[in-house]
Scaffold this active site. Structure first.
Site, mmCIF file in Angstrom:
data_model
loop_
_atom_site.group_PDB
_atom_site.id
_atom_site.type_symbol
_atom_site.label_atom_id
_atom_site.label_comp_id
_atom_site.label_asym_id
_atom_site.label_seq_id
_atom_site.Cartn_x
_atom_site.Cartn_y
_atom_site.Cartn_z
ATOM 1 N N SER A 138 25.877 54.990 -2.793
ATOM 2 C CA SER A 138 24.847 55.264 -3.803
ATOM 3 C C SER A 138 24.979 54.189 -4.863
ATOM 4 C CB SER A 138 25.106 56.642 -4.419
ATOM 5 O OG SER A 138 24.348 56.822 -5.601
ATOM 6 N N TYR A 151 30.674 63.203 -7.635
ATOM 7 C CA TYR A 151 29.790 62.270 -6.919
ATOM 8 C C TYR A 151 30.163 60.834 -7.290
ATOM 9 C CZ TYR A 151 25.341 60.739 -4.803
ATOM 10 O OH TYR A 151 24.371 60.156 -4.007
ATOM 11 N N LYS A 155 31.729 58.384 -4.504
ATOM 12 C CA LYS A 155 30.845 57.299 -4.055
ATOM 13 C C LYS A 155 31.460 55.933 -4.362
ATOM 14 C CE LYS A 155 27.341 59.496 -2.107
ATOM 15 N NZ LYS A 155 26.984 59.302 -0.689
HETATM 16 N N1 LIG Z 1 18.343 61.022 -2.777
HETATM 17 C C1 LIG Z 1 18.918 60.162 -3.613
HETATM 18 O O1 LIG Z 1 18.427 59.970 -4.758
HETATM 19 C C2 LIG Z 1 20.137 59.395 -3.198
HETATM 20 C C3 LIG Z 1 20.511 58.280 -3.977
HETATM 21 C C4 LIG Z 1 21.648 57.570 -3.614
HETATM 22 C C5 LIG Z 1 22.377 57.934 -2.508
HETATM 23 N N2 LIG Z 1 21.990 59.014 -1.763
HETATM 24 C C6 LIG Z 1 22.823 59.362 -0.608
HETATM 25 O O2 LIG Z 1 22.032 59.329 0.555
HETATM 26 C C7 LIG Z 1 22.616 60.180 1.550
HETATM 27 C C8 LIG Z 1 21.543 61.071 2.116
HETATM 28 O O3 LIG Z 1 21.094 61.919 1.084
HETATM 29 P P1 LIG Z 1 19.590 62.425 0.970
HETATM 30 O O4 LIG Z 1 19.109 62.033 -0.355
HETATM 31 O O5 LIG Z 1 18.830 62.038 2.179
HETATM 32 O O6 LIG Z 1 19.880 63.986 0.886
HETATM 33 P P2 LIG Z 1 19.349 65.232 1.766
HETATM 34 O O7 LIG Z 1 19.894 66.421 1.100
HETATM 35 O O8 LIG Z 1 17.878 65.106 1.979
HETATM 36 O O9 LIG Z 1 20.055 64.998 3.182
HETATM 37 C C9 LIG Z 1 21.450 65.082 3.327
HETATM 38 C C10 LIG Z 1 21.754 65.661 4.689
HETATM 39 O O10 LIG Z 1 23.169 65.645 4.866
HETATM 40 C C11 LIG Z 1 23.516 66.832 5.548
HETATM 41 N N3 LIG Z 1 24.928 67.150 5.329
HETATM 42 C C12 LIG Z 1 25.535 67.528 4.177
HETATM 43 N N4 LIG Z 1 26.828 67.788 4.397
HETATM 44 C C13 LIG Z 1 27.051 67.564 5.718
HETATM 45 C C14 LIG Z 1 28.181 67.658 6.550
HETATM 46 N N5 LIG Z 1 29.369 68.075 6.078
HETATM 47 N N6 LIG Z 1 28.054 67.318 7.853
HETATM 48 C C15 LIG Z 1 26.862 66.921 8.338
HETATM 49 N N7 LIG Z 1 25.756 66.828 7.613
HETATM 50 C C16 LIG Z 1 25.850 67.148 6.314
HETATM 51 C C17 LIG Z 1 22.596 67.898 4.974
HETATM 52 O O11 LIG Z 1 22.497 69.031 5.838
HETATM 53 C C18 LIG Z 1 21.293 67.128 4.830
HETATM 54 O O12 LIG Z 1 20.473 67.274 5.971
HETATM 55 C C19 LIG Z 1 23.742 60.940 0.845
HETATM 56 O O13 LIG Z 1 24.980 60.335 1.156
HETATM 57 C C20 LIG Z 1 23.415 60.761 -0.628
HETATM 58 O O14 LIG Z 1 24.550 60.843 -1.442
HETATM 59 C C21 LIG Z 1 20.889 59.745 -2.088
#
Ligand SMILES: NC(=O)c1ccc[n+]([C@@H]2O[C@H](COP(=O)([O-])OP(=O)(O)OC[C@H]3O[C@@H](n4cnc5c(N)ncnc54)[C@H](O)[C@@H]3O)[C@@H](O)[C@H]2O)c1
Length: 272
Positions: A138, A151, A155
């Site tokens: 992130s 977080y 991260k």
């Molecule tokens: N959305 C944002 O603003 C953002 C920004 C920076 C980084 N991220 C990162 O991007 C990645 C994806 O996040 P997203 O925004 O698509 O969120 P999201 O909630 O839409 O998707 C995350 C998915 O991860 C799955 N998950 C969680 N724990 C798990 C586990 N133990 N085993 C298997 N699956 C698991 C959840 O079921 C979900 O389907 C994450 O690592 C998040 O930290 C997101």
């Protein structure tokens, strides 16, 4: 890294960025895309939309034996894994006084899951002459996440691990990229915004919230160039360089952002 004809695993693919990546990889001609998620039903739904080259699998990325079993099954079926996207993640919206379970979960999902994936997949990649790891961190891994201490810390560790993997396994033709977006329009962020989470508000106040397709564009472009840092928000690179050049000024600016969005440690009162 060429997506066409590649065998690819994406974790956290039942939602958000992972689902967006899986869609893009299938569209770009991947041979097989395995969508793994704790929420098997969600991954199955996305896979069903993508046709026969996509398959779904229930997986807890914090279960090392399960990760190894998934990798073994994909290797048995397809003979190789070209790209493993370790992407599952979660927000905590918690501060210093978050429960031990919250801190452990962030560490397990954001750091140990990348360790387990690399341990499982690297031997076959090295034997095959090379391979690619994409680890989702992130912008919080390079900068910070006001209002979310677990977080932020986990991260940062994810970026450190990705760097370590990138230089240590380079001699084996293993390439590593780390994905570091700011806000992306997924349930992780929109759910937090809907709940009035200060941490989510701070993300939304930091820059534009991108769609998952824009993130997938940045990923595919970076993979083609085999670039380590994947920055769908280019300003993250500037903020990161600015932080390195003037960490005192950066801390002052972060304190302002945290104050303006309510992302201060009083959020912990909810956690105690
Ligand atoms: N959305 C944002 O603003 C953002 C920004 C920076 C980084 N991220 C990162 O991007 C990645 C994806 O996040 P997203 O925004 O698509 O969120 P999201 O909630 O839409 O998707 C995350 C998915 O991860 C799955 N998950 C969680 N724990 C798990 C586990 N133990 N085993 C298997 N699956 C698991 C959840 O079921 C979900 O389907 C994450 O690592 C998040 O930290 C997101």
């Amino acid at each position: 890294m060429r997506i066409a004809d590649a065998v690819i695993v994406v974790t956290g693919a039942g939602s958000g960025i992972g689902a967006g990546l899986a869609r893009r990889f299938v569209a770009d001609g991947a041979r097989a895309v395995v969508l793994a998620d704790l929420d098997h039903a969600a991954a199955s739904k996305v896979a069903a939309e993508l046709g026969e080259r996509a398959t779904a699998r229930g997986l807890d990325v914090t279960d090392e034996a399960a990760v190894a079993a998934l990798v073994g099954d994909v290797l048995a079926e397809h003979g190789r894994i070209d790209l493993f996207c370790s992407n599952a993640g979660l927000g905590t919206g918690a501060g210093l006084h978050a429960g031990e379970d919250v801190w452990q979960r962030a560490w397990q999902v954001h750091v140990l899951a990348h360790v387990y994936a690399a341990r499982a997949v690297l031997p076959a990649m090295i034997a095959a002459g090379g391979g690619y790891l994409l680890n989702t961190s992130s912008a919080a891994g390079l900068l910070s996440a006001p209002g979310d201490a677990p977080y932020t810390a986990s991260k940062h560790a994810a970026v450190g691990l990705a760097e370590w993997l990138a230089y240590t396994y380079r001699e084996h033709n293993i390439r590593v990229s780390v994905l570091c977006p700011m806000g992306v329009d997924t349930p992780l962020l929109t759910g937090g915004l809907a709940l009035g989470s200060p941490a989510a508000a701070a993300v939304a106040a930091s820059g534009p919230v991108l769609g998952v397709d824009e993130v997938a564009d940045a990923v595919v472009d970076a993979l083609a160039r085999e670039a380590f840092l994947v920055l769908p928000h280019p300003q993250v690179g500037k903020f990161w360089a600015g932080k390195a050049a003037d960490v005192e000024g950066w801390l002052a600016a972060m304190a302002q952002l945290a104050g303006a969005t309510g992302a201060t440690d009083h959020t912990n009162e909810k956690e105690r």
